[in-house]
Design a protein around this motif. Sequence first.
Motif, PDB file in Angstrom:
ATOM      1  N   PRO A   1       1.018  -1.237   0.234  1.00  0.00           N
ATOM      2  CA  PRO A   1      -0.129   0.296   0.370  1.00  0.00           C
ATOM      3  C   PRO A   1       0.894   1.097   0.310  1.00  0.00           C
ATOM      4  N   HIS A   2       0.273   2.385  -0.668  1.00  0.00           N
ATOM      5  CA  HIS A   2       0.917   3.795  -0.549  1.00  0.00           C
ATOM      6  C   HIS A   2       0.385   4.258   1.428  1.00  0.00           C
ATOM      7  N   GLU A   3       0.543   3.942   1.861  1.00  0.00           N
ATOM      8  CA  GLU A   3      -0.426   4.323   3.052  1.00  0.00           C
ATOM      9  C   GLU A   3      -0.262   3.500   4.160  1.00  0.00           C
ATOM     10  N   CYS A   4      -0.169   4.066   5.301  1.00  0.00           N
ATOM     11  CA  CYS A   4      -0.057   2.405   6.819  1.00  0.00           C
ATOM     12  C   CYS A   4      -1.859   2.655   6.923  1.00  0.00           C
ATOM     13  N   PRO A   5      -1.648   1.538   6.836  1.00  0.00           N
ATOM     14  CA  PRO A   5      -3.699   1.294   7.104  1.00  0.00           C
ATOM     15  C   PRO A   5      -3.993   1.379   8.418  1.00  0.00           C
ATOM     16  N   SER A   6      -3.345   1.598   9.322  1.00  0.00           N
ATOM     17  CA  SER A   6      -3.651   1.562  10.231  1.00  0.00           C
ATOM     18  C   SER A   6      -3.705   2.946  11.259  1.00  0.00           C
ATOM     19  N   CYS A   7      -2.830   4.131  10.649  1.00  0.00           N
ATOM     20  CA  CYS A   7      -2.382   5.431  11.176  1.00  0.00           C
ATOM     21  C   CYS A   7      -2.731   6.810   9.659  1.00  0.00           C
ATOM     22  N   GLY A   8      -2.573   6.173   8.839  1.00  0.00           N
ATOM     23  CA  GLY A   8      -2.890   6.784   7.370  1.00  0.00           C
ATOM     24  C   GLY A   8      -2.227   7.526   6.944  1.00  0.00           C
ATOM     25  N   ALA A   9      -0.755   6.925   7.285  1.00  0.00           N
ATOM     26  CA  ALA A   9       0.442   8.103   7.510  1.00  0.00           C
ATOM     27  C   ALA A   9       0.940   7.989   5.659  1.00  0.00           C
ATOM     28  N   GLU A  10       1.620   8.973   4.732  1.00  0.00           N
ATOM     29  CA  GLU A  10       1.514   8.134   3.548  1.00  0.00           C
ATOM     30  C   GLU A  10       3.365   8.767   3.877  1.00  0.00           C
ATOM     31  N   GLU A  11       3.820   7.210   2.661  1.00  0.00           N
ATOM     32  CA  GLU A  11       5.688   7.128   2.397  1.00  0.00           C
ATOM     33  C   GLU A  11       5.554   7.093   3.896  1.00  0.00           C
ATOM     34  N   SER A  12       5.464   5.907   4.726  1.00  0.00           N
ATOM     35  CA  SER A  12       5.683   5.943   5.843  1.00  0.00           C
ATOM     36  C   SER A  12       6.422   4.468   6.148  1.00  0.00           C
ATOM     37  N   LEU A  13       6.446   3.415   5.268  1.00  0.00           N
ATOM     38  CA  LEU A  13       6.228   2.580   5.661  1.00  0.00           C
ATOM     39  C   LEU A  13       7.943   2.135   5.058  1.00  0.00           C
ATOM     40  N   VAL A  14       8.109   1.497   6.184  1.00  0.00           N
ATOM     41  CA  VAL A  14      10.038   0.947   6.212  1.00  0.00           C
ATOM     42  C   VAL A  14      10.456  -0.769   5.572  1.00  0.00           C
ATOM     43  N   ALA A  15      11.009  -1.091   4.984  1.00  0.00           N
ATOM     44  CA  ALA A  15      11.278  -2.821   5.490  1.00  0.00           C
ATOM     45  C   ALA A  15      12.759  -2.469   6.293  1.00  0.00           C
ATOM     46  N   CYS A  16      12.362  -3.440   6.585  1.00  0.00           N
ATOM     47  CA  CYS A  16      13.699  -3.729   8.296  1.00  0.00           C
ATOM     48  C   CYS A  16      13.811  -5.159   7.548  1.00  0.00           C
ATOM     49  N   GLY A  17      15.142  -5.404   7.945  1.00  0.00           N
ATOM     50  CA  GLY A  17      15.793  -6.373   7.296  1.00  0.00           C
ATOM     51  C   GLY A  17      16.300  -6.836   5.944  1.00  0.00           C
ATOM     52  N   PRO A  18      17.375  -7.657   5.506  1.00  0.00           N
ATOM     53  CA  PRO A  18      17.669  -7.948   4.654  1.00  0.00           C
ATOM     54  C   PRO A  18      17.104  -9.120   3.772  1.00  0.00           C
ATOM     55  N   GLY A  19      16.866  -9.180   2.522  1.00  0.00           N
ATOM     56  CA  GLY A  19      15.866 -10.799   1.828  1.00  0.00           C
ATOM     57  C   GLY A  19      17.032 -10.412   0.837  1.00  0.00           C
ATOM     58  N   VAL A  20      17.084 -11.431  -0.017  1.00  0.00           N
ATOM     59  CA  VAL A  20      17.790 -11.583  -1.350  1.00  0.00           C
ATOM     60  C   VAL A  20      17.755 -10.106  -2.342  1.00  0.00           C
ATOM     61  N   GLU A  21      16.299 -10.230  -2.260  1.00  0.00           N
ATOM     62  CA  GLU A  21      15.891  -8.666  -3.495  1.00  0.00           C
ATOM     63  C   GLU A  21      16.870  -7.330  -3.517  1.00  0.00           C
ATOM     64  N   ARG A  22      16.914  -7.683  -1.821  1.00  0.00           N
ATOM     65  CA  ARG A  22      17.178  -6.210  -1.082  1.00  0.00           C
ATOM     66  C   ARG A  22      19.183  -6.235  -1.033  1.00  0.00           C
ATOM     67  N   ILE A  23      19.522  -7.372  -0.771  1.00  0.00           N
ATOM     68  CA  ILE A  23      21.132  -7.586  -1.617  1.00  0.00           C
ATOM     69  C   ILE A  23      21.233  -7.214  -3.029  1.00  0.00           C
ATOM     70  N   ALA A  24      20.717  -7.699  -3.954  1.00  0.00           N
ATOM     71  CA  ALA A  24      20.473  -7.818  -5.034  1.00  0.00           C
ATOM     72  C   ALA A  24      20.048  -6.122  -5.067  1.00  0.00           C
ATOM     73  N   GLU A  25      19.480  -5.132  -4.887  1.00  0.00           N
ATOM     74  CA  GLU A  25      19.413  -3.689  -4.707  1.00  0.00           C
ATOM     75  C   GLU A  25      21.209  -2.984  -4.324  1.00  0.00           C
TER      76      GLU A  25
END
Length: 727
Positions: free
Chosen positions: A472-496
């Motif tokens: 989603p583009h916004e948090c489904p709990s508080c409705g904040a936009e551009e607030s979502l962050v990825a935590c920790g790595p997976g292989v896709e993040r390592i590729a990036e």
Amino acid sequence: METAPVTVPVLLPLALPAPYDYLVPDGARVEPGQFVVVPLGPVHYIAAVWRRPEGEEPPKIARKKLREIVEILDDVPKLPTVSLDFADWVSNYTLTSPGMVLRMMMSARSAFEPPAPRYGVRLSGPPPERMTPARARVLEAAKNGLSWVKSSLAEAAGVSPSVIDGLVDAGTLVAEPLPDWHAMPLDLARKRATLNPEQTEAATELLKHTGGGFAVSLLDGVTGSGKTEVYFEAIAQCLERGQQALVLLPEIALTGQFLARCEERFGARPAEWHSGVSPSMRGRVWRAVAENKAKLVAGARSALFLPFPDLGLIVVDEEHDQAYKQEDRVAYQARDMAVVRGHLGHCPVVLSSATPSIESLVNADQGRYRHIRLGTRYKAASLPAIQTVDMRKNPPERRHWLSPVLIEEMAATLERGEQVLLFLNRRGYAPVTLCRKCGFRFECPNCSAWLVEHRFRHRLECHHCGKFMPIPHECPSCGAEESLVACGPGVERIAEEVAEHFPEARRVLLSSDLTPSISELRETLREIEEREVDIIIGTQLVAKGHHFPGLALVGVVDADLGLAQGDPRAAERTFQLLSQVTGRAGRDAIKGRGLIQTYMPEHPVIAALVAGDRDTFLDREIAARRDAGLPPFGRLAAILVTAGSREAAEAYAREVARAAPEAEKIQVLGPAEAPLSVIRGRYRFRLLVKATREADLQTYLRVWLAQAPKAKGDIRLTVDIDPYSFL
């Protein structure tokens, strides 16, 4: 006077406790193993005629109460006697219904239907006017002039089927009918690979124990030592006797390289059996095996249940691999069942691995298995030098995951024109996505697990039930936009991150969820072998026995990932996995190196890898298992209770626990909520049964479960003998 009706027991491929008796039609005769069509309620099923236990008389049932066999499938090969023995053994050992084991033996539905006509292609006309590299590979593969199944030719050439179609349209390939079973003949006189003295000695020793009759040999060789060429000698010996040979492989990805090596050694590819084979081809392979036409079969664990009438050798490659354990429906360990199948069929078994399981090593130490070692790499290649990168002293940049030490070594490797592999056993982009405003985390609605971000596919996904949703583009709990962050790595993040550091490098990402088809996976592996790729980023898919001649450096991004688990095999599995993945480096003329990023360089697993001291590590693990009475020195069984509500699952699990009989050599632990407490909307409670090696665990469980309260409603109870998962 009415004569007694002639009845036979018939086993249906359903979760029923035993065969049912059916009336044999007048004048007909059926034998155990023969397939028939029988009614059950309003439905007709294909089933197998079974055997009565020795000494048991047919039940005295009035003819009018019996239902008659509808059809006898004379055109379908019957199950050999050893398959009936094997099904009964597996059923009794795993405490599952024999019908479910039969269902695995009947997993090729099209084998029981009239075969549809098939067409193949053969090189016939002149080369096409427009030649491409893909077309050139097809012509090279088809130059023997034999007819090919279109999909097999496409796979052998590493192209898509459309390339084959184009060559047919151009008149270069001609389509022609194929027989029901089409396999190129094996050439047993073909020149074998030149074995070095150590391999020759190992092959000689192996052939002593695979010449006929049951025996188990553990072929224990370091990565790149040429174990495959050694056991090829045993396969050749088996085929020369006119018998069938089966090679089990843990992953579909491995079969491509293995098929090519078989073709090089025997002049033809073996029959394939795995989930990637089309339903129609599975039926043809099933029939070819049953009719003794398919002499060499390579397949996944389920290939063990094919109806081999004259099986003369079973090879379990990468015998340590966890993929050999099946946990749904019939829970079995294919490596162990391969040994049972060999014993029942009086045929030898070869277990091959660079990092053998502790169970197999203990069996070898106790004299049950013959232990054959290969301590050096083929063509005098050296084993990779392993070093740790202490992440406490050499941390990566903020919001990055690769240490400067590893990045520097990658740059030097690429500068020399050599390949790099980065390994992280975590799919996706990030294991957790949260809102930095309110802290909301995306959790699966069906499981007690976080949704994993798959940025390349623009979605959040649960790896347990498959539930997914767009990011989603916004948090489904508080409705904040551009607030979502990825935590920790997976292989896709390592590729990036790799793309950021090495934008000019040719990169490929290998992960099971990003590989749409087997043919595309095998094409990617071919590109790596031919050095069309500079950097490989992958999950455990890259650790499975691949041969990458240009690979010089392996970087393990997070070596600590598998160690923090409440699993008695966690240390063993981590050692095996990291040994296998670092063992991909330096397998040819290139000097190999492994860099292991860790926050615990002093951990015994990491220290053993760096020191190259496998035996000391294994001795410590074996001693710990012995002291704790854990397998292979003791026995375990898991009982899993699931229900739609937590209260129902817990209440029933406690009732089952209270019904457990007292036993001197058996201990019942639990119930406890499972670490993954909810999967697919079902709540889970586990009991663990721990027994001494000599305890009759199956009888104990049968008595216990027979007197336990019966599950009602949506409550389910499953038993897993010799569990491998404790989640």
